[in-house]
Design an enzyme around this catalytic site. Structure first.
Site, mmCIF file in Angstrom:
data_model
loop_
_atom_site.group_PDB
_atom_site.id
_atom_site.type_symbol
_atom_site.label_atom_id
_atom_site.label_comp_id
_atom_site.label_asym_id
_atom_site.label_seq_id
_atom_site.Cartn_x
_atom_site.Cartn_y
_atom_site.Cartn_z
ATOM 1 N N ASP A 318 0.846 -1.192 0.000
ATOM 2 C CA ASP A 318 0.000 0.000 0.000
ATOM 3 C C ASP A 318 0.887 1.249 0.000
ATOM 4 O O ASP A 318 2.092 1.164 0.299
ATOM 5 C CB ASP A 318 -0.896 -0.014 1.237
ATOM 6 C CG ASP A 318 -2.059 0.962 1.146
ATOM 7 O OD1 ASP A 318 -2.385 1.407 0.024
ATOM 8 O OD2 ASP A 318 -2.655 1.274 2.191
ATOM 9 N N GLU A 321 2.744 4.467 -4.357
ATOM 10 C CA GLU A 321 2.778 5.276 -5.583
ATOM 11 C C GLU A 321 4.156 5.919 -5.840
ATOM 12 O O GLU A 321 4.466 6.073 -7.043
ATOM 13 C CB GLU A 321 1.687 6.362 -5.516
ATOM 14 C CG GLU A 321 0.276 5.825 -5.591
ATOM 15 C CD GLU A 321 -0.182 5.169 -4.284
ATOM 16 O OE1 GLU A 321 -1.020 4.260 -4.361
ATOM 17 O OE2 GLU A 321 0.308 5.564 -3.215
ATOM 18 N N ASP A 387 -8.959 3.400 -2.863
ATOM 19 C CA ASP A 387 -9.888 3.890 -1.838
ATOM 20 C C ASP A 387 -11.153 4.480 -2.465
ATOM 21 O O ASP A 387 -11.307 5.698 -2.587
ATOM 22 C CB ASP A 387 -9.189 4.929 -0.967
ATOM 23 C CG ASP A 387 -7.997 4.341 -0.233
ATOM 24 O OD1 ASP A 387 -7.941 3.109 -0.081
ATOM 25 O OD2 ASP A 387 -7.113 5.115 0.188
#
Length: 627
Positions: A318, A321, A387
């Protein structure tokens, strides 16, 4: 500008200004080539960027570009490739978490284009110029590939042959998975699992979010919450449930923390040679420089030790990015040191960070789920769409996102069922999420801390039973899904497919964003509204209603109020069942390879099963069933 082209078979590589890409895909040309005549290359002297222009005529359709919150036909869009923490995104939010700079043009011919640049690319599909596609590359050199094919499927095969075949998905990863930000303490984790099983809700895996860690330090347990994690995991395994732990790309900057100390020399740096630090869950944190093979080996050893010591089944990546907290961007001028001792700014390689983290993680574990990615991520990780927010609008968006990724070479995809953000008060909507995702490769229920409980045992009985039916139905189709996962690992073919994947000569197929093919044999049109009735398009050919055995001629529109509108394509073989496997055969031919390698061949009414396989595991159902 210096422009060269070279060819191998149906793949052409175009090289502009002698590029030296950070990630190199194996391509050995067997001949030089003229630059394709329909490609125009210009240079923006102000920004020193390169523009590549392609024709866009009135009949051209554009597929691909990965995780984009747009309709599946990307005409008249402008999108950016820049992996971004997009909390609470909606339709037309851009960019999102995953950057796949690959698209397919379908008109009189079919061609794919892959621009191997992990920087901030912009794809303008007929907005700036009505009759042109413009790809804007903020670099002085670049390589891109052109894939020729007779079908969409063939183009994807060429692309995956270049960027890498998908990893072999373990069968348990196709089952029902649950997650929460966050399940704890240890006793509660076990109770949540047992309550599912006691309520006869099938369950394959539970995820542990960041609160299992000690002060959010990677590869640690909070001993107050998890005093004996190995014992917990052993119990869960005895119940048939796998365990997946989250791992973020941030190492707490703390000289008393062994991971930080051991990793010195492996972190992203500032321009002055100091370690780049920013805020993430543990507080001030540093970031492994995954673009360096030495760092990847250090990380692989950490993951391997964590997995082996705790008997972990999967890793969940997670915030990769990468994303510091509070919407603050990662420093674009941070420095990565490559294996040849050269240095590059983060802004030039941003979209690669998650790919290299997944590359470093996968060798130590059977299953990796990643939020971010770049072309090639399919080799190492499945992707979920981040999300999302509970809403009726998001319901259809998740169909577009998962199908967009699927047709872009990323076959193992899913979303947070029920929506990550928001409170679950509309149980019909929750039910609809499970319905649309009946065949999504990743089938996971995940909720934010601020959301209400949406474990299926906790909702009203009426809706609990309906959603249990969806989950159990999925398990009946696992033999088929597992066969499709095997096919994906060999060919790159997606498991769920937009209609245009197969029916690329049917104009209707490009405008349908809420139906999908499951492999080549099933068409699914999930209910997506409150009324529970919808219009369905059946493409050319012959189709059979899975539930009623009613037959339909294709290129036809029908209405259905069935909870699961599902149709079997003529000349097909679909294995079904949890235990005894029923081979549903329709038409005169069809073949499939099951997850264990068993070959099923249907020819002229005869069904043949691989020699040496126990035939008593199967029964044949010829459709339509004449009773």
């Amino acid at each position: 500008m210096e422009i060269k082209a070279e060819r191998k078979g149906k793949v052409v590589r175009v090289l502009i200004n002698n590029p030296n890409p950070v990630i190199k895909f194996n391509f050995k040309a067997d001949q030089s080539e003229m630059i394709p005549s329909d490609i125009e290359v210009t240079k923006d002297t102000t920004s020193h960027s390169i523009n590549v222009l392609l024709p866009l005529n009135t009949k051209t359709h554009v597929l691909g570009l990965g995780e984009k919150a747009f309709e599946l036909d990307r005409r008249r869009t402008r999108v950016t490739m820049w992996n971004t923490d997009s909390y609470g995104y909606t339709w037309y939010s851009d960019p999102l978490y995953v950057s796949i700079p690959f698209f397919i043009l379908v008109d009189s011919s079919i061609k794919g284009y892959f621009f191997n640049s992990p920087s901030k690319l912009v794809f303008d599909m007929g907005l700036e110029r009505y009759d042109k596609i413009i790809v804007k590359i903020p670099e002085e050199s670049v390589e891109f590939f052109v894939f020729e094919g007779d079908s969409v499927q063939e183009v994807i095969e060429h692309y995956v042959e270049l960027t890498g075949k998908p990893f072999e998905l373990p069968e348990w990863a196709l089952g029902y998975q649950i997650s929460r930000y966050s399940y704890y303490p240890q006793e509660t984790v076990e109770e949540v699992v047992r309550r599912h099983l006691e309520e006869d809700i099938p369950l394959s895996a539970i995820y542990l979010d960041i609160d299992y860690m000690e002060k959010y330090r990677l590869f640690t347990w909070d001993k107050a919450k998890f005093p004996s994690p190995k014992e917990l995991i052993e119990k869960l395994h005895s119940l048939g449930v796998k365990v997946v732990t989250i791992v973020d790309p941030c190492v707490r900057l703390d000289q008393n923390y062994h991971v930080f100390k051991d990793g010195l020399g492996n972190y992203v740096e500032n321009e002055d040679g100091t370690i780049y630090a920013d805020i993430l869950w543990p507080g001030l944190s540093v970031f492994p420089d995954f673009l360096n093979s030495k760092t990847r080996e250090w990380w692989r050893n950490l993951v391997e030790k964590w997995v082996k010591e705790n008997n972990i089944d999967g890793i969940w990546l997670d915030m990769n990015e990468p994303s510091p907290l509070n919407k603050k961007p990662f420093n674009p001028r941070a420095i990565h040191r490559l294996d040849d001792n050269s240095q590059v700014y983060h802004e030039s390689v941003h979209n690669l960070y998650s790919l290299f983290q997944a590359m470093a993680t996968k060798p130590s574990v059977d299953f990796v789920l990643s939020r971010a990615g770049y072309s090639g991520i399919q080799r190492y990780a499945a992707i979920w769409t981040g999300d999302n927010t509970t809403s009726w609008s998001d319901l259809t968006l998740q169909l577009a996102l998962t199908l967009g990724l699927s047709i872009s070479g990323v076959p193992y995809v899913g979303c947070d069922l029920g929506g990550f953000i928001g409170r679950t008060t509309d149980y019909l909507l929750l039910y609809r999420y499970f319905q649309i995702a009946l065949f999504f490769p990743i089938f996971r229920n995940h909720k934010d801390k601020g959301g209400s409980d949406q474990e299926i045992y906790s909702i009203p009985d009426y809706w609990k039973e309906k959603i249990k039916r969806v989950i159990k139905m999925r398990y009946q189709f696992l033999p088929y899904l597992n066969a499709l996962a095997r096919e994906s690992s060999k060919t790159g073919h997606p498991i769920i497919r937009p209609l245009a994947y197969h029916y690329f000569r049917d104009e209707n197929a490009f405008k349908i964003n809420d139906q999908y093919m499951v492999g080549e044999y099933l068409l699914y049109a999930p209910q997506i509204n409150k009324e529970g009735k919808r219009l369905i398009y059946l493409p050319e050919g012959k189709w059979l209603n899975w539930w009623t055995d009613e037959e339909y001629e294709g290129k036809n529109w029908i209405e259905s109020d069935h909870d699961f509108p599902l149709f079997l394509r003529y000349n097909s073989v679909v294995p079904y069942g949890n235990g005894l496997i029923t081979l549903n055969v329709y038409g005169n031919s069809g073949k499939i390879e099951l997850g264990d390698g068993t070959q099923i061949l249907h020819e002229n009414g005869n069904v043949k099963i691989s020699p040496g396989v126990n035939k008593s595991k199967f029964e044949v159902m010829r459709r339509p069933n004449k009773g």
